[in-house]
Design a protein around this motif. Structure first.
Motif, short mmCIF file in Angstrom:
data_model
loop_
_atom_site.label_atom_id
_atom_site.label_comp_id
_atom_site.label_asym_id
_atom_site.label_seq_id
_atom_site.Cartn_x
_atom_site.Cartn_y
_atom_site.Cartn_z
N ARG A 1 0.72 -1.15 0.27
CA ARG A 1 -0.43 -0.11 0.14
C ARG A 1 0.85 1.24 0.16
O ARG A 1 0.35 2.34 -0.16
N ALA A 2 1.77 1.15 0.68
CA ALA A 2 2.61 2.20 0.31
C ALA A 2 3.03 2.25 -0.99
O ALA A 2 3.49 3.60 -1.36
N HIS B 1 2.81 5.84 -2.75
CA HIS B 1 3.49 7.25 -2.92
C HIS B 1 2.83 8.35 -3.42
O HIS B 1 3.00 8.06 -4.46
N PRO B 2 3.28 9.82 -2.29
CA PRO B 2 2.81 10.83 -3.43
C PRO B 2 4.08 11.14 -4.88
O PRO B 2 3.99 11.70 -5.68
N PHE C 1 -1.33 8.13 2.27
CA PHE C 1 -0.51 7.08 2.55
C PHE C 1 -0.03 7.63 3.73
O PHE C 1 0.45 6.57 4.57
N ARG C 2 -0.75 8.55 4.17
CA ARG C 2 -0.25 8.77 5.93
C ARG C 2 -1.08 8.10 6.18
O ARG C 2 -0.94 7.11 7.28
N ALA C 3 -2.48 7.56 5.67
CA ALA C 3 -3.37 6.77 7.03
C ALA C 3 -2.75 5.04 6.81
O ALA C 3 -2.98 4.61 7.53
N VAL C 4 -1.61 4.93 5.79
CA VAL C 4 -1.27 3.50 5.75
C VAL C 4 -0.28 4.29 6.92
O VAL C 4 0.45 2.03 7.44
N GLN C 5 0.47 4.88 6.58
CA GLN C 5 1.59 4.63 7.48
C GLN C 5 1.59 4.70 9.17
O GLN C 5 1.88 3.72 9.90
N THR C 6 0.15 5.81 9.36
CA THR C 6 -0.35 5.89 10.57
C THR C 6 -0.39 4.01 11.31
O THR C 6 -0.85 3.45 12.45
#
Length: 92
Positions: free
Chosen positions: A26-27, A31-32, A44-49
């Motif tokens: 997913r990252a 990724h932007p 991307f932030r949601a996946v990181q969190t």
């Protein structure tokens, strides 16, 4: 608050190896630098969190406990709603 398992496309029974694999997939997908979609940075932030929470045993346990209790959105708002409903029934 979002459902971290849904952000990674996993069930709540996922192993740590499955969480890591889903995170990498997913990252890479969101990724932007690789995805020009305007939603990519947010996803991307949601996946990181999600990965940060689910890959840490203690944080995952706390998250799962709150999730089972239905407190994902807002624990305070949920508690207020529960007490409000209880008091309305008790005062009838």
């Amino acid at each position: 608050m979002q459902d971290h398992y849904a952000a990674l496309g996993l069930s709540s029974a996922a192993s740590l190896a499955e969480i890591k694999k889903a995170f990498r997939l997913r990252a890479s997908q969101y990724h932007p630098d690789r995805n020009a979609s305007p939603d990519a940075p947010q996803l991307f932030r949601a996946v990181q969190t999600a990965y940060e929470v689910l890959s840490d045993d203690e944080r995952r346990k706390n998250y799962d406990d709150n999730r089972r209790r239905g407190l994902l959105d807002s624990p305070i708002d949920t508690a207020i709603e529960i007490w409000h409903n209880y008091l309305n029934e008790a005062l009838k």
